[in-house]
Motif scaffolding. Structure first.
Motif, short mmCIF file in Angstrom:
data_model
loop_
_atom_site.label_atom_id
_atom_site.label_comp_id
_atom_site.label_asym_id
_atom_site.label_seq_id
_atom_site.Cartn_x
_atom_site.Cartn_y
_atom_site.Cartn_z
N GLN A 146 0.82 -1.21 0.00
CA GLN A 146 0.00 0.00 0.00
C GLN A 146 0.85 1.26 0.00
O GLN A 146 0.55 2.23 -0.65
N GLU A 147 1.94 1.21 0.79
CA GLU A 147 2.78 2.39 0.92
C GLU A 147 3.41 2.78 -0.40
O GLU A 147 3.74 3.93 -0.62
N SER A 148 3.60 1.82 -1.25
CA SER A 148 4.35 2.12 -2.46
C SER A 148 3.45 2.43 -3.65
O SER A 148 3.93 2.69 -4.72
N SER A 149 2.13 2.43 -3.48
CA SER A 149 1.32 2.65 -4.66
C SER A 149 0.15 3.60 -4.40
O SER A 149 -0.29 3.77 -3.26
N TRP A 150 -0.29 4.21 -5.44
CA TRP A 150 -1.48 5.05 -5.40
C TRP A 150 -2.69 4.23 -5.81
O TRP A 150 -2.56 3.35 -6.66
N ASP A 151 -3.84 4.52 -5.22
CA ASP A 151 -5.08 3.91 -5.68
C ASP A 151 -5.91 4.99 -6.35
O ASP A 151 -6.05 6.08 -5.81
N PHE A 152 -6.46 4.66 -7.50
CA PHE A 152 -7.24 5.64 -8.25
C PHE A 152 -8.70 5.23 -8.35
O PHE A 152 -9.00 4.05 -8.51
N GLU A 153 -9.54 6.22 -8.24
CA GLU A 153 -10.97 6.00 -8.49
C GLU A 153 -11.39 7.04 -9.52
O GLU A 153 -11.04 8.21 -9.39
N SER A 154 -12.16 6.60 -10.50
CA SER A 154 -12.61 7.56 -11.51
C SER A 154 -14.09 7.33 -11.78
O SER A 154 -14.60 6.24 -11.56
N ALA A 155 -14.74 8.39 -12.21
CA ALA A 155 -16.16 8.25 -12.53
C ALA A 155 -16.56 9.26 -13.59
O ALA A 155 -15.97 10.36 -13.67
N PHE A 156 -17.53 8.88 -14.36
CA PHE A 156 -18.12 9.82 -15.31
C PHE A 156 -19.63 9.79 -15.09
O PHE A 156 -20.23 8.72 -15.06
N LEU A 157 -20.20 10.96 -14.88
CA LEU A 157 -21.63 11.04 -14.61
C LEU A 157 -22.32 11.94 -15.63
O LEU A 157 -21.79 12.98 -16.03
N TYR A 158 -23.48 11.50 -16.06
CA TYR A 158 -24.28 12.32 -16.97
C TYR A 158 -25.64 12.54 -16.31
O TYR A 158 -26.29 11.59 -15.86
N TYR A 159 -26.03 13.81 -16.23
CA TYR A 159 -27.29 14.18 -15.61
C TYR A 159 -28.11 14.93 -16.65
O TYR A 159 -27.60 15.88 -17.26
N SER A 160 -29.35 14.51 -16.87
CA SER A 160 -30.12 15.20 -17.90
C SER A 160 -31.58 15.35 -17.50
O SER A 160 -32.25 14.37 -17.17
N GLU A 161 -32.06 16.59 -17.51
CA GLU A 161 -33.47 16.87 -17.25
C GLU A 161 -34.18 16.96 -18.58
O GLU A 161 -33.63 17.50 -19.54
N SER A 162 -35.41 16.47 -18.62
CA SER A 162 -36.14 16.59 -19.88
C SER A 162 -36.43 18.06 -20.14
O SER A 162 -36.94 18.77 -19.27
N ASP A 163 -36.03 18.57 -21.27
CA ASP A 163 -36.23 19.95 -21.72
C ASP A 163 -35.43 21.00 -20.93
O ASP A 163 -35.55 22.19 -21.20
N ARG A 164 -34.69 20.58 -19.95
CA ARG A 164 -33.97 21.59 -19.17
C ARG A 164 -32.46 21.31 -19.17
O ARG A 164 -31.89 20.98 -20.20
N VAL A 165 -31.85 21.42 -18.00
CA VAL A 165 -30.39 21.35 -17.89
C VAL A 165 -29.85 19.94 -18.11
O VAL A 165 -30.48 18.96 -17.72
N SER A 166 -28.68 19.84 -18.73
CA SER A 166 -27.96 18.59 -18.68
C SER A 166 -26.53 18.88 -18.27
O SER A 166 -26.00 19.96 -18.54
N ALA A 167 -25.93 17.94 -17.56
CA ALA A 167 -24.59 18.13 -17.03
C ALA A 167 -23.78 16.87 -17.22
O ALA A 167 -24.30 15.76 -17.10
N ALA A 168 -22.50 17.05 -17.52
CA ALA A 168 -21.57 15.93 -17.58
C ALA A 168 -20.48 16.22 -16.56
O ALA A 168 -20.01 17.35 -16.45
N GLU A 169 -20.14 15.22 -15.78
CA GLU A 169 -19.17 15.44 -14.71
C GLU A 169 -18.16 14.29 -14.70
O GLU A 169 -18.55 13.12 -14.71
#
Lengths: 458, 89
Positions: free
Chosen positions: A45-68
């Motif tokens: 553990q001491e010698s390595s990094w742990d990575f977490e990644s995510a991609f999220l898409y949020y979309s309202e009908s006719d309104r805002v959409s967001a990508a994160e």
């Protein structure tokens, strides 16, 4: 804590480790086994990094959409010190409710910049479609044991978007007792935000000015058009409705937490939070329709909220491990000095499908009462109140989320998961009588959204 | 007597929230005072040590959810800090 031996995946992890280390000006630490009594798992553990990644898409009908997109890197050093670095990038586009009421006729609105206008069709809730923003956020958090049974943590936060800057710091102290079955914690956080909205900050209850440059390009910079005199007069009229270019907000939070292991299968947590927000709390893009006795809009006035807000909340969570499944239930009660109170129930049930995969249904219910100054419109027959906002997000509302997550451990030891959720907001009338034409339109329109997410840990 | 009336009315108006606050607080106090008899021995932590038994089993999911609900609702925080951070609200 992840103690399983992972086979180092191909290039991504190595590249990110070098990049992260270079950024910090350190070389990856190689565990010195000769004079260290730590277990092989810890040494790894001491010698390595742990990575977490995510991609999220949020979309309202006719309104805002967001990508994160999020990437988080974590490293555990000797003596159990943990460093977490997180980068978040999100992008928002689409239309946002302005607070103005729907009407039986077409309505014309000035864009927030003052350059150009847009129209809302009869019977439709006015939405400003110039809403677009990209945000970059960086977080760093350092956690370490301070003494026997004491753990300290400190972090910084910076978030920048086109018209907004947020800087934050936080600190937390946790004390374990009763054989580490109980933990008390106290946390502090402070945010300093600066808002510099497009078109400046409007005066409270100023009338929406006319557009002074009929250029549909919101970000166009042809301020020296052919009709310069008309434009400069229009611009002066627009500027007369503005107070300043930018304003600030501070948020100070204190949180007390208590965690208790009940038995081999059950753990609970209780938190109390107190949050004080001061400064510019308006939404500079929100307004209210000023209607006559027939319910027809005569004018549109910018909203005005108090310049302080005190929020408090109580949060309780329990996790229980059945033979196979794990249930997670939490409840939050929040109340503030704007007369808003809210109940949130969140529950998840993690069901293993095989040794390496699981499915997790999710249900969330939320209900809030309206702020005491919330009103869906202003009536000409009444005096203008000290504070008013038609922002449905501080009105009476209930909302629910239904979702499911599917996760699996890949053959190389990495985790991959997918989440799909449906979110519905149902604003309600907290008791206003709608005059004339307003009785025939939907003042409390529901919002439906889809949330989709992919996560990968390596 | 007048003062008593005022207080009574004030309490009644806020009754549901007072009940919730009191009962949650009592639950917390009872748990805190009885906590020494609760818990497990270090060798009984096999299930609690599992990743899925962590109170926040996915920090990224929590952060993304907090961001969504912070920008769409009037409440935030509770589990963690509900402070500022974006111009979305």
């Amino acid at each position: 804590m992840q103690l399983t031996h992972k086979k180092a995946p191909i290039n991504i992890k190595a590249a990110l480790t070098i990049a992260t280390s270079a950024l910090l000006g350190t070389l990856p630490v190689i565990a010195n086994a000769a004079d260290d009594t730590t277990t092989p798992a810890k040494a790894q553990q001491e010698s390595s990094w742990d990575f977490e990644s995510a991609f999220l898409y949020y979309s309202e009908s006719d309104r805002v959409s967001a990508a994160e997109a999020v990437i988080s890197a974590q490293k555990t050093f000797e003596n159990e010190e943990v460093l977490n670095l997180k980068l978040t990038i999100d992008s928002l586009t689409g239309a946002s409710a302005t607070g103005a009421a729907a009407q039986p006729n077409v309505q014309t609105f000035t864009r927030p910049s003052g350059k150009g206008s847009y129209q809302t069709q009869a019977g439709k809730i006015p939405l400003d479609d110039t809403f677009k923003d990209t945000r970059v956020q960086l977080n760093a958090q350092w956690t370490q044991p301070l003494a026997e049974n004491y753990t300290g943590s400190a972090g910084v936060h910076i978030s920048k978007e086109y018209d907004y800057l947020s800087l934050g710091v936080n600190g937390n102290l946790a004390y374990d007792f009763n054989n580490k079955n109980s933990t008390f914690s106290v946390g502090l956080s402070y945010f300093q935000d600066t808002f510099e909205p497009e078109g400046g900050i409007p005066l409270a209850f100023a009338s929406m000015p006319s557009a002074y440059d009929d250029d549909d390009d919101e970000y166009g910079n042809d301020e020296e058009g052919e009709d310069e005199t008309v434009n400069s007069a229009g611009k002066a009229a627009f500027n007369a409705t503005r107070r300043t270019d930018s304003d600030d907000k501070t948020t100070a939070d204190i949180m007390f937490g208590f965690t208790q292991v009940i038995n081999r299968r059950m753990i609970t947590q209780f938190n109390y939070s107190y949050s004080k927000v001061d400064g510019y709390l308006n939404d500079p893009f929100k307004m209210l329709s000023l209607v006559n006795s027939e319910g027809i809009a005569q004018d549109y006035l910018y909203e005005n909220r108090p310049d302080s807000r005190v929020k408090q909340s109580i949060f309780a969570q329990t996790k229980y491990h059945f033979e196979q499944n794990v249930i997670d239930i939490s409840y939050r009660y929040m109340w503030d000095d704007w007369a808003i109170d809210s109940h949130t129930i969140d529950s998840r049930l993690r069901i293993p499908l095989s040794r390496n995969s699981y499915i997790e249904p999710h249900f969330r219910f939320y209900q809030q009462s309206a702020a005491d100054f919330y009103q869906p419109f202003l009536a000409q027959s009444n005096a203008i109140p000290e504070f008013a906002s038609a922002d449905y997000r501080i009105g009476e509302m209930s909302a629910y989320t239904l979702g499911v997550k599917y996760g699996m451990k890949l053959s190389d030891g990495n985790d991959l998961s997918f989440r799909l959720e449906y979110y519905r907001q149902e604003p309600k009338n907290p008791g206003f009588q709608a005059p004339g034409a307003l009785a025939d339109v939907d003042l409390y329109e529901s919002v439906d959204a889809i949330i989709a997410q992919v996560s990968y840990s390596f | 007597m007048k003062i008593f009336e005022v207080k009574k009315n004030y309490f009644n108006a806020d009754l549901p929230s007072q009940i919730i606050k009191c009962s949650l607080l009592s639950a917390a106090i009872i748990l805190a005072s009885g906590c020494s008899s609760l818990g497990v021995q270090p060798w009984e932590r096999d299930l609690l040590a599992k990743e899925e038994m962590a109170l926040t089993s996915s920090a990224i999911d929590s952060a993304l959810d907090d961001h969504i609900y912070f920008s769409k609702e009037a409440s935030s925080g509770g589990k963690g800090f509900g402070g500022g951070g974006c111009g979305c609200n």
